[in-house]
Every structure is written in structure tokens, then in C-alpha cells.
Scaffold this active site. Sequence first.
Site, PDB file in Angstrom:
ATOM      1  N   LYS A 211      15.312  -9.423  -2.372  1.00 36.66           N
ATOM      2  CA  LYS A 211      15.795  -8.665  -3.529  1.00 36.66           C
ATOM      3  C   LYS A 211      14.594  -8.310  -4.390  1.00 36.66           C
ATOM      4  CE  LYS A 211      18.797  -8.808  -7.538  1.00 36.66           C
ATOM      5  NZ  LYS A 211      19.929  -9.463  -8.190  1.00 36.66           N
ATOM      6  N   ARG A 221      23.403  -3.020 -14.919  1.00 36.00           N
ATOM      7  CA  ARG A 221      23.219  -3.831 -16.139  1.00 36.00           C
ATOM      8  C   ARG A 221      23.992  -3.218 -17.310  1.00 36.00           C
ATOM      9  NH1 ARG A 221      16.744  -5.127 -15.138  1.00 36.00           N
ATOM     10  NH2 ARG A 221      17.062  -6.156 -13.128  1.00 36.00           N
ATOM     11  N   LYS A 233      12.304  -9.197 -14.616  1.00 34.83           N
ATOM     12  CA  LYS A 233      12.706 -10.184 -13.611  1.00 34.83           C
ATOM     13  C   LYS A 233      11.634 -10.377 -12.533  1.00 34.83           C
ATOM     14  CE  LYS A 233      17.683  -9.663 -14.457  1.00 34.83           C
ATOM     15  NZ  LYS A 233      19.037  -9.689 -13.856  1.00 34.83           N
ATOM     16  N   GLU A 249      10.819 -14.523   2.872  1.00 37.30           N
ATOM     17  CA  GLU A 249      12.037 -14.890   2.134  1.00 37.30           C
ATOM     18  C   GLU A 249      13.241 -14.979   3.069  1.00 37.30           C
ATOM     19  OE1 GLU A 249      12.728 -15.941  -0.721  1.00 37.30           O
ATOM     20  OE2 GLU A 249      11.251 -15.274  -2.184  1.00 37.30           O
ATOM     21  N   LYS A 264      17.836  -5.569  -0.725  1.00 35.02           N
ATOM     22  CA  LYS A 264      18.343  -4.869  -1.906  1.00 35.02           C
ATOM     23  C   LYS A 264      17.172  -4.404  -2.768  1.00 35.02           C
ATOM     24  CE  LYS A 264      20.935  -5.795  -6.068  1.00 35.02           C
ATOM     25  NZ  LYS A 264      21.620  -6.776  -6.860  1.00 35.02           N
ATOM     26  N   SER A 290      23.387   0.374  -7.813  1.00 35.19           N
ATOM     27  CA  SER A 290      23.963   1.245  -8.835  1.00 35.19           C
ATOM     28  C   SER A 290      23.137   2.499  -9.113  1.00 35.19           C
ATOM     29  CB  SER A 290      24.169   0.449 -10.120  1.00 35.19           C
ATOM     30  OG  SER A 290      22.941  -0.117 -10.570  1.00 35.19           O
ATOM     31  N   TYR A 329      29.125   1.197  -3.821  1.00 38.41           N
ATOM     32  CA  TYR A 329      30.141   1.680  -4.758  1.00 38.41           C
ATOM     33  C   TYR A 329      30.869   2.900  -4.202  1.00 38.41           C
ATOM     34  CZ  TYR A 329      27.391  -1.448  -7.597  1.00 38.41           C
ATOM     35  OH  TYR A 329      26.729  -2.561  -8.039  1.00 38.41           O
TER      36      TYR A 329
HETATM   37  C1  PBG Z   1      22.271  -9.904 -10.803  1.00 36.38           C
HETATM   38  C2  PBG Z   1      22.590  -8.741  -9.947  1.00 36.38           C
HETATM   39  C3  PBG Z   1      22.081  -7.461 -10.131  1.00 36.38           C
HETATM   40  C4  PBG Z   1      22.685  -6.660  -9.191  1.00 36.38           C
HETATM   41  C5  PBG Z   1      23.540  -7.455  -8.429  1.00 36.38           C
HETATM   42  N1  PBG Z   1      23.468  -8.758  -8.913  1.00 36.38           N
HETATM   43  C6  PBG Z   1      21.158  -6.936 -11.166  1.00 36.38           C
HETATM   44  C7  PBG Z   1      19.893  -7.606 -11.421  1.00 36.38           C
HETATM   45  O1  PBG Z   1      19.359  -8.351 -10.586  1.00 36.38           O
HETATM   46  O2  PBG Z   1      19.377  -7.403 -12.518  1.00 36.38           O
HETATM   47  C8  PBG Z   1      22.415  -5.200  -9.061  1.00 36.38           C
HETATM   48  C9  PBG Z   1      23.433  -4.388  -8.411  1.00 36.38           C
HETATM   49  C10 PBG Z   1      23.290  -2.933  -8.602  1.00 36.38           C
HETATM   50  O3  PBG Z   1      22.358  -2.407  -9.257  1.00 36.38           O
HETATM   51  O4  PBG Z   1      24.151  -2.239  -8.063  1.00 36.38           O
HETATM   52  N2  PBG Z   1      22.052 -11.107 -10.250  1.00 36.38           N
END
Ligand code: PBG
Length: 341
Positions: A211, A221, A233, A249, A264, A290, A329
Amino acid sequence: MSSENPSSNNTAPTTTLIHRPRRLRRTATLRRMVQETTLSVDDLIYPMFVMEGEGQKMEITSMPGCYRYTLDLLLQEIAEVSRLGVGAVALFPVISEIKKDDMGSESYNSEGLVQQTVKAIKQAIPNILVITDVALDPFTTHGHDGIVDENGVILNDPTVEVLVKMAVSQAAAGVDMVAPSDMMDGRVGAIRKALDAEGYIDVRILAYSAKYASAYYGPFRDALDSAPKFGDKKTYQMDPANTREAIKEVALDIAEGADIVMVKPAVAYLDIICQVKNNTQLPVAAYNVSGEYAMIKAAAQMGWIDEKKVILETLTSMKRAGADLILTYFAKEVALILANS
Ligand code: PBG
């Protein structure tokens, strides 16, 4: 001139060519026969947002067509996507500010929003597979995925302790699969051990293994009101410039007991999906996040692209890269498109 007749082009050739790859592209039937990748409704996992209350759904401004649902309306929507053939949903909760704290302790409340939602779905629509997110960001006042010390450092091992409680409480609520999305070290192993110790040997782990610290999470968010209040992050999510680290990982999560590994985001990381696929026998998931959704929606709303075609092309590219499963989505829209094609 029928494009369905493969031998209609029988004029004398002006050059001698041994290989004419276009022969296999001449008709729709042939193209279907030699197609290497297919996108199916079986590949799709639908991420959905649940909020407290009753009888309400609120569209997410930066994600047109996506809503935060109260539980009653969420159940209706899940019943509908299940009828369309979507097999799994991934739940994300919108937690009211008063329930948030520095430690994310609402995350393992046995009567919390996620736990109640899981119970209700499993009761009403037992055949849909329910996946829950394991990370603290929806539950913390600061919006980080872990516990933060006084210097703003995200603490690994104390966070894992909370994640374990969270995963066990989701399992107790009846979830089918937990999905740690936090990127703390060692959390997959700790969660597996705790689930087994509590008798939840069949609860699967979908690990967000690779990720990345991505700007493509912005609209998500907004959906959860979970943007970090300070910093970023980057001390836990990966640097977008790295490949070998992704393989590392993934290997760690497999060794710790992951059932499915995930990359991701997806669109800007197709090379990572491909490499991960070549380095594991486990199913590989990709998260079409997203921001990727928002970009397609925005361009479509402007009339600049053909939305349906771009959606199918984009998701097919993830399958082609090696993804077995796609969190998207677009799941409902794709299920509708595939059902009518
Ligand atoms: C948080 C989480 C995130 C997403 C899924 N779980 C956002 C982040 O890590 O800040 C993102 C999903 C998306 O953008 O569709 N643990």
C-alpha cells in the site's frame, strides 16, 4: 463489405507478408476467441461506506455515484448488488467525532457501527461475503492509522495490539474476511494468531501488502472525514518510487499468514501488480482507489471520455496486469454493464 467475413479481403497482396496479425482481428467472433483477459462480475469487491442513523444516504461530493448509507439503506443496496452478482463488499465506517479518541478505541467496541453492520448483513443477506477494514484512521481524532506518541511518531507495536482487538471483534460479529490496511509491521501475523486463538480459524486475511503513500486516496478521506490532522502517512505507507520493497512486503505478509495479497492503488501501479503476481501463488487483489474513480467520473461528467468504455478498459488492464480480484467503486456499474452485454 462485411466485417464479419474473414475472407472478404481477397484482393491480391502487393507485398508478401508471412505474418498478418490483423487476420485474427477481422471479426468480433475471432476477437472474442483470442481475447486473453476477461473481466467478470466474480472478480469484483464493492467498497461501501456506512454511517450511523436511519433512512439516509449522502452522496460523496468527490465521488459522484458513491454514498454514505445508514444501515437500513446499506442493506437494500447490498441486496441489489448481490442480485447483480457482486459477491463481496468491503465496509468502511463513518464515525462521528464524539466517538473518536487518540487510541481509536471505538474500533473494537463489540456494539460499534462496523460490528453492528456486519451482524445485520450476515443476517439479512448471508451469501454476500463481508470484508472489514482493519486500521485506526476512521476512529482516531488525528486521522492516522496508528497510535501516535507526543512527538508525532506512529507507534508500531502498540498499534498492532489495537488492530488485533479490532480484528477479533469483527470476527466475533461474523465477518468473513478482515483486511488490514494500516501497513504496520507484523500485523498480519499477530491478527492470524489472535483469530486462531479465539477459534476463528476460517476468517480470512486480505492483506493490504503493498500500500503506497498515495495522493489518490483524497476523495476517500473526504468520504470518511479521516484526513490526517498533521503530517502524512509516509512513515508507514510505501514510497511510490519503490518496487522491490513491495515484493518484500508481500513476502512478509505471506509468511505471516495472509490468504490474499493486495496492491493499492491500481492504475498507477500496474507494474507492481504484475510483479507481485509473478512472485506469489496466492490470489492477488488490486484496489482501484477513490482518486482513480473520481478522475474517470469527472472526465465523464465533462463529456470528455466515454465513461463505460473507460471503466471497462481500466478494470481490464488490472486483470491483464495480474489482478485476480478488484476492489472498485465501479462494481455496481460494471455488474450492470456486464449483465446487459
Ligand atoms: C485507511 C484506508 C484508506 C483507503 C482504504 N483504507 C486511506 C488511507 O490510507 O489514507 C483508501 C481507499 C481509497 O482511496 O479508495 N486505512
